[in-house]
Design an enzyme around this catalytic site. Structure first.
Site, PDB file in Angstrom:
ATOM      1  N   ARG A 165      53.484  13.243  61.098  1.00  0.00           N
ATOM      2  CA  ARG A 165      53.178  14.317  62.060  1.00  0.00           C
ATOM      3  C   ARG A 165      54.491  15.069  62.374  1.00  0.00           C
ATOM      4  NH1 ARG A 165      52.829  10.155  66.915  1.00  0.00           N
ATOM      5  NH2 ARG A 165      54.948  10.356  67.720  1.00  0.00           N
TER       6      ARG A 165
ATOM      7  N   ASP B 213      55.945   6.237  56.874  1.00  0.00           N
ATOM      8  CA  ASP B 213      55.731   6.309  58.331  1.00  0.00           C
ATOM      9  C   ASP B 213      55.081   5.006  58.751  1.00  0.00           C
ATOM     10  OD1 ASP B 213      55.364   9.032  60.396  1.00  0.00           O
ATOM     11  OD2 ASP B 213      54.619   7.078  61.047  1.00  0.00           O
TER      12      ASP B 213
ATOM     13  N   ASP C  19      57.960   0.524  58.199  1.00  0.00           N
ATOM     14  CA  ASP C  19      58.873   0.725  59.328  1.00  0.00           C
ATOM     15  C   ASP C  19      60.297   0.859  58.786  1.00  0.00           C
ATOM     16  OD1 ASP C  19      60.499   0.449  61.585  1.00  0.00           O
ATOM     17  OD2 ASP C  19      59.169  -1.023  62.517  1.00  0.00           O
ATOM     18  N   VAL C  20      60.974   1.952  59.110  1.00  0.00           N
ATOM     19  CA  VAL C  20      62.324   2.162  58.561  1.00  0.00           C
ATOM     20  C   VAL C  20      63.345   1.175  59.119  1.00  0.00           C
ATOM     21  CG1 VAL C  20      61.965   4.615  58.043  1.00  0.00           C
ATOM     22  CG2 VAL C  20      62.961   3.957  60.248  1.00  0.00           C
TER      23      VAL C  20
ATOM     24  N   ASN D  33      64.113  11.278  58.557  1.00  0.00           N
ATOM     25  CA  ASN D  33      63.648  11.975  59.775  1.00  0.00           C
ATOM     26  C   ASN D  33      63.071  11.029  60.832  1.00  0.00           C
ATOM     27  OD1 ASN D  33      62.261  14.377  61.275  1.00  0.00           O
ATOM     28  ND2 ASN D  33      60.569  13.041  60.679  1.00  0.00           N
TER      29      ASN D  33
ATOM     30  N   TYR E 143      69.773   7.577  73.423  1.00  0.00           N
ATOM     31  CA  TYR E 143      69.318   8.445  72.327  1.00  0.00           C
ATOM     32  C   TYR E 143      70.457   9.360  71.869  1.00  0.00           C
ATOM     33  CZ  TYR E 143      66.510  12.097  70.021  1.00  0.00           C
ATOM     34  OH  TYR E 143      65.991  13.003  69.129  1.00  0.00           O
TER      35      TYR E 143
ATOM     36  N   LYS F 102      72.056   9.383  68.138  1.00  0.00           N
ATOM     37  CA  LYS F 102      72.038  10.564  67.266  1.00  0.00           C
ATOM     38  C   LYS F 102      73.474  11.009  66.924  1.00  0.00           C
ATOM     39  CE  LYS F 102      67.624  11.499  66.560  1.00  0.00           C
ATOM     40  NZ  LYS F 102      67.016  11.241  65.228  1.00  0.00           N
TER      41      LYS F 102
ATOM     42  N   ILE G  42      62.353  21.443  69.985  1.00  0.00           N
ATOM     43  CA  ILE G  42      61.415  21.895  68.951  1.00  0.00           C
ATOM     44  C   ILE G  42      59.979  21.650  69.419  1.00  0.00           C
ATOM     45  CG2 ILE G  42      60.744  21.706  66.522  1.00  0.00           C
ATOM     46  CD1 ILE G  42      63.702  22.618  66.971  1.00  0.00           C
TER      47      ILE G  42
END
Ligand code: NAI
Length: 268
Positions: A19, A40, A78-79, A105, A175, A179, A208
């Protein structure tokens, strides 16, 4: 004359693509001629948000890529689990013979801003956010570094404006730190993989407007837009345009760059 299929025949992997912005990346790469695999942990995650669900034109993004006319694979994985990425990359190479483009991403924050100020944020939230954003990115990059044997490739990580500027409410410290680390890791990666003709760059989106965010953006109100020189929130398509550039040979001499897609929020 410009080729409107600049990625013709390329093989791409996009994580967190069920998504939102990741979906826009996957669809854009397919529209430009790439075969696309998505990873994903829930290939139906769009069902969590009404606006995301309403925008879908297939049961999953895998179906949407095939509808465009390109080949697609979907991995529900799951990454944060390194072996899951290794397996996915191996299967992509087994099926399609190579891997040219990887977009790391998958990510995101957890916790309310008021409880995630730097002096308050709880250990469990720090662990989740570092795993999802930083470890997930590193796991993905380590797996896709299989590109070394080809001596070519494009790796794009996803940071955030939060990694470079501090929200006035001081929230989301974990977060922002995760990042910022993704951006710095990407520069180390660029140094490591340069000799293999593999570029590594980081996009850093601003605010975004995906189908997930309207309540958040409404809550922030117009005062946030006063900080954005272009005076509007970005779109997934805005982000996909920069990804298209970084995935194509137009960016062959660009590596180790951190590119904001934020209407000027971070630096203007
Ligand atoms: P989203 O939450 O709408 O979508 C994220 C997708 O990644 C979901 O499908 C989710 O199931 C998947 N995912 C999350 N953790 C995963 C994991 N551990 N393994 C596999 N899949 C996982 O997020 P959105 O808004 O589309 O953002 C995408 C990326 O862009 C994230 O890395 C986010 O931090 C970053 N970003 C987003 C901004 C925004 O305004 N939306 C601003 C700055 C950065």
């Amino acid at each position: 004359m410009t080729d409107n299929l600049p990625l013709r025949g390329k093989v791409a992997l996009v994580t967190g693509a069920a998504r939102g912005i990741g979906r826009a990346y996957a669809l854009r790469l397919a529209q430009r001629g790439a075969h696309v695999a998505i990873v994903d942990f829930d290939l139906h995650s769009y069902k969590d948000y009404q606006l995301e669900a309403e925008s879908m034109r297939g049961d999953t993004v895998v179906d949407e890529i095939r509808e465009i006319g390109m080949r697609a694979l979907g991995f529900q994985a799951d990454v944060t689990v390194a072996t899951a990425l290794d397996t996915a990359v191996q299967q992509i190479v087994d099926e399609w013979g190579r891997l040219d483009i990887a977009i790391c991403n998958a990510g995101g924050g957890v916790g309310p801003p008021e409880e995630t100020r730097a002096s308050l944020v709880e250990e469990d939230l720090v662990g989740i956010v570092l795993a999802r954003n930083l470890a997930g990115t590193i796991n993905t990059c380590r797996a896709v570094a299989a590109m070394k044997v080809q001596k070519s490739g494009k790796i794009i990580t996803v940071g955030s404006q939060a990694g470079h500027r501090i929200e006035s409410n001081g929230g989301y410290a974990h977060y922002g730190a995760a990042k910022a680390a993704v951006a710095k890791y990407t520069q180390y990666l660029a140094r490591d993989l340069g000799p293999f003709d593999i570029t590594a760059n980081c996009v850093a989106p601003g605010y975004i407007s995906t189908g997930r965010l309207p309540p958040l953006l409404n809550a922030m109100g117009d005062t946030q837009l006063e900080n954005v020189p272009l005076g509007r929130y970005g779109t997934p398509e805005d982000c996909a345009g920069v990804i298209e550039f970084l995935a194509s040979n137009l960016s062959d001499c660009v590596t180790g760059a951190i590119i904001p897609v934020d209407g000027g929020l971070t630096y203007a």
